[in-house]
Write a protein that holds these residues in place. Structure first.
Motif, PDB file in Angstrom:
ATOM      1  N   PRO A 504     -51.143  -8.251 -27.363  1.00  0.00           N
ATOM      2  CA  PRO A 504     -50.385  -7.547 -27.656  1.00  0.00           C
ATOM      3  C   PRO A 504     -48.737  -7.802 -27.322  1.00  0.00           C
ATOM      4  CG  PRO A 504     -50.161  -6.099 -26.341  1.00  0.00           C
ATOM      5  CD  PRO A 504     -51.152  -7.861 -26.151  1.00  0.00           C
ATOM      6  N   GLU A 505     -47.661  -7.638 -28.453  1.00  0.00           N
ATOM      7  CA  GLU A 505     -46.355  -7.500 -28.784  1.00  0.00           C
ATOM      8  C   GLU A 505     -45.131  -6.754 -27.615  1.00  0.00           C
ATOM      9  OE1 GLU A 505     -43.628  -9.425 -28.104  1.00  0.00           O
ATOM     10  OE2 GLU A 505     -44.546 -10.381 -30.186  1.00  0.00           O
ATOM     11  N   PRO A 506     -44.824  -7.064 -26.543  1.00  0.00           N
ATOM     12  CA  PRO A 506     -44.349  -5.973 -26.341  1.00  0.00           C
ATOM     13  C   PRO A 506     -43.028  -6.033 -26.551  1.00  0.00           C
ATOM     14  CG  PRO A 506     -44.611  -7.961 -24.635  1.00  0.00           C
ATOM     15  CD  PRO A 506     -45.517  -8.607 -26.042  1.00  0.00           C
ATOM     16  N   THR A 507     -42.298  -6.553 -26.970  1.00  0.00           N
ATOM     17  CA  THR A 507     -40.774  -7.028 -26.839  1.00  0.00           C
ATOM     18  C   THR A 507     -40.278  -5.717 -27.991  1.00  0.00           C
ATOM     19  OG1 THR A 507     -40.823  -9.640 -27.701  1.00  0.00           O
ATOM     20  CG2 THR A 507     -39.438  -8.205 -28.360  1.00  0.00           C
ATOM     21  N   GLY A 508     -39.217  -5.160 -27.200  1.00  0.00           N
ATOM     22  CA  GLY A 508     -38.146  -4.200 -27.408  1.00  0.00           C
ATOM     23  C   GLY A 508     -38.862  -2.775 -26.835  1.00  0.00           C
ATOM     24  N   ARG A 509     -40.088  -3.005 -26.150  1.00  0.00           N
ATOM     25  CA  ARG A 509     -41.148  -1.634 -26.170  1.00  0.00           C
ATOM     26  C   ARG A 509     -40.431  -0.945 -24.536  1.00  0.00           C
ATOM     27  NH1 ARG A 509     -42.866   1.248 -30.353  1.00  0.00           N
ATOM     28  NH2 ARG A 509     -44.967  -0.126 -31.443  1.00  0.00           N
ATOM     29  N   THR A 510     -39.884   0.478 -24.673  1.00  0.00           N
ATOM     30  CA  THR A 510     -40.154   0.637 -22.664  1.00  0.00           C
ATOM     31  C   THR A 510     -41.945   0.672 -22.637  1.00  0.00           C
ATOM     32  OG1 THR A 510     -40.424   2.930 -23.977  1.00  0.00           O
ATOM     33  CG2 THR A 510     -38.312   2.257 -24.004  1.00  0.00           C
ATOM     34  N   PHE A 511     -41.116   0.587 -21.093  1.00  0.00           N
ATOM     35  CA  PHE A 511     -42.623   0.882 -20.024  1.00  0.00           C
ATOM     36  C   PHE A 511     -43.484   2.134 -20.712  1.00  0.00           C
ATOM     37  CE2 PHE A 511     -40.081  -1.545 -17.198  1.00  0.00           C
ATOM     38  CZ  PHE A 511     -41.156  -2.639 -16.988  1.00  0.00           C
ATOM     39  N   ALA A 512     -42.527   2.957 -20.999  1.00  0.00           N
ATOM     40  CA  ALA A 512     -43.606   4.748 -21.369  1.00  0.00           C
ATOM     41  C   ALA A 512     -44.490   3.924 -23.201  1.00  0.00           C
ATOM     42  CB  ALA A 512     -42.861   5.831 -21.285  1.00  0.00           C
ATOM     43  N   GLU A 513     -43.622   3.519 -23.956  1.00  0.00           N
ATOM     44  CA  GLU A 513     -44.080   3.225 -25.261  1.00  0.00           C
ATOM     45  C   GLU A 513     -45.276   2.406 -24.747  1.00  0.00           C
ATOM     46  OE1 GLU A 513     -41.434   2.879 -28.685  1.00  0.00           O
ATOM     47  OE2 GLU A 513     -40.364   1.657 -27.442  1.00  0.00           O
TER      48      GLU A 513
END
Length: 560
Positions: A504-513
């Motif tokens: 998946p794409e984790p860029t810009g996501r917080t850990f909780a998201e």
């Protein structure tokens, strides 16, 4: 201090850095749940709105401490490039090898037996696997700082064995023992980097670790070219690192997991710089970390053992992290490391071949800076992985077709040159971005153990590839030559397919998201476009109550 909840962004608005405003948290015997949520929300919004420049201004200390601890990994890169090239030194072979004789029984030269060469090369890997497993327990129990310092002390002790080694057996023991602390460095540096910085800096500090590998390898080749033998280098570097890391702040995420919220707040203040133009609030950021921990315990897992990495939602995350590591080797990396071999086949002398090797390691370093530029342009981790694998596949196919060329000297020269271009493309994408992906795709509670499992698989695959590749290229074995490019192209294509459907794409996501996206089983291809509201979810009440009680006690003590 890494982020932990809600929306999206990599760079946007100001973080800030004034002294923490304790008035944000009511000084009552317990903080209302709504107040905790609001604090966490405010911190999350600030992280999402933070630009790269604002992150640099607010977290210069975090950057410095992360860079210092990540430098430990350079020692392993140094050793790997050094040991693998010692076999070309007559002095080394004479001391640790066996004599080779001609038909008349006269000694013509000395050579370390192939079995021992393989043993020495893989001995450190065996030690690293042991160190990785140990790290999963030790660092989570005693903290990152003390674990790193202890390993540096071990490095000094174990490196001394090299100086007293009287036989190849002693060298083997030294390699295995040194591999143990190196295994710890391989994962602890990544975890620390991801947990002391905000979302805007996470991709840069985690991938910096790959630059440290390149620096260590360049120093090792430089030593070979200069005909020096400074095995003491790790000892020289370890001492200053111990002193520096002793004063480093502990990961605030680790402190929150241990329930030491006041210490987590102090650590945050040590990681940030005061800036009156911004409104950074350490209490809000701690609340965000607590909320993320409570969310993970409620919707994902309460456990933190190796077994928990294979349960429920975390099974998928462990699989992806392990494969991201394995893809580094399965995409053809071990094949590209033979660029000097093909250049020598084209008639290049040994000195120039080593110069090309130095150039390839320099390319590794340049590739990291190039990857940073691509990240700054807003290109996501998943996108870089996919396009990188596509480019690597294309070049591997070209290398395979070069095996059909009639002029072998010209084909070997072209092969060696294309391998250097392959190495640059690899470092711009897969080789560098992997460090960011594995740091972001695991939960906070299981991150150390998940990254450890991934790195263990990486080492196992590296051993297999390291054994297969010489057989593919050796004229006295399978003698595939350039046709080995087709094999690795096939492997690389499979990696591309896997990445398309699973990473998946984790860029810009917080850990909780990220926690919530995995918990809702969102397809890897839809991660970037799916909106989630982590504050609409139920969380573990005991964790939140503990936070409220500790804040209340803290305020009561302040009043007194």
């Amino acid at each position: 201090m890494a982020s932990a909840t809600g929306t999206k962004a990599d760079d946007d608005v100001p973080p800030s850095s004034t002294a923490p405003k304790e008035e944000h948290v009511p000084a009552k015997e317990s903080v209302l749940m709504s107040d905790v949520i609001q604090n966490a929300k405010r911190a999350t919004e600030k992280e999402h709105n933070m630009t790269l420049w604002q992150g640099l201004r607010l977290y210069p200390k975090a950057i410095a401490w992360s860079v210092l601890i990540s430098t430990c990994i350079a020692m392993e890169g140094y050793d790997v490039s050094l040991v693998n090239n010692f076999y070309a030194f007559p002095q080394f072979n004479q001391k640790y090898g066996v004599p080779l004789t001609d038909a008349d029984g006269n000694v013509t030269s000395y050579q370390v037996p192939a079995a021992w060469q393989a043993g020495l090369s893989n001995g450190a890997v065996v030690g690293e696997i042991i160190g990785l497993v140990i790290n999963g327990w030790v660092s989570e129990r005693f903290g990152y700082r003390y674990t790193v310092i202890s390993c540096l002390v071990l490095i000094i002790s174990f490196t001394a064995i090299f100086f007293t080694a009287q036989s190849v057996v002693h060298l083997q023991v030294a390699e295995i023992l040194c591999g143990i602390p190196w295994g710890v460095f391989q994962t602890l540096t990544i975890t620390y980097a991801s947990e002391v910085c905000p979302v805007a800096l996470r991709g840069y500090l985690t991938t910096y670790i790959n630059l440290c590998w390149g620096i260590g390898q360049m120093i090792g080749i430089g030593v070979i070219m200069g005909n020096l033998w400074p095995l003491c280098a790790p000892m020289d570097v370890a001492g200053p690192l111990i002193v520096g890391i002793y004063f480093a702040p502990e990961s605030p995420w680790w402190l929150v997991r241990k329930g030491k919220l006041d210490e987590a707040k102090r650590s945050l203040l040590r990681l940030t710089s005061l800036d009156q133009e911004t409104d950074f609030d350490a209490d809000e950021t701690v609340a965000m970390m607590v909320h993320t921990s409570a969310l993970e315990q409620k919707v994902i897992t309460k456990g933190a053992s190796y077994l928990d990495c294979f349960k429920g939602v975390d099974r998928r995350r462990t699989e992806i992290v392990c494969m991201c590591w394995a893809i580094q080797n399965l995409s053809g990396n071990s094949f590209s490391n033979y660029s000097t071999y093909f250049l020598q086949q084209a008639g290049l002398n040994n000195d120039k071949a080593y110069a090309f090797a130095m150039g390839q390691y320099a390319i590794n370093c340049v590739g990291v800076f190039g990857a940073w530029m691509l990240i700054t342009l807003g290109i996501g981790r998943r996108t870089l992985y996919l396009y990188g694998l596509a480019a690597l596949f294309t070049m591997l196919m070209i290398l395979g077709f070069l095996g059909l060329a009639g002029d072998r000297n010209a084909a070997s020269l072209a092969t060696g040159s294309i391998m250097l271009v392959w190495a640059l493309c690899y470092q711009l994408t897969v080789g560098t971005v992997c460090y960011s992906l594995v740091a972001e795709l695991s939960t906070r509670r299981l991150q150390i153990k998940t990254v450890v499992l991934g790195r263990i698989l990486y080492n196992i695959v590296a051993i297999i590839c390291g054994v297969l590749t010489p057989y593919m290229l050796n004229p006295s074995a399978w003698d595939w030559g350039n046709y080995a490019g087709f094999f690795w192209a096939g492997s690389c294509f499979i990696c591309f397919i896997y990445t398309f459907f699973r990473v998946p794409e984790p860029t810009g996501r917080t850990f909780a998201e990220l926690d919530l996206l995995f918990e809702k089983n969102i397809s890897a291809r839809k991660f970037a476009s799916t909106d989630v509201d982590v504050f609409a979810e139920n969380v573990e009440q005991d964790v939140m109550k503990n936070y409220g009680d500790q804040i209340a006690i803290s305020h009561m003590e302040t009043k007194v």
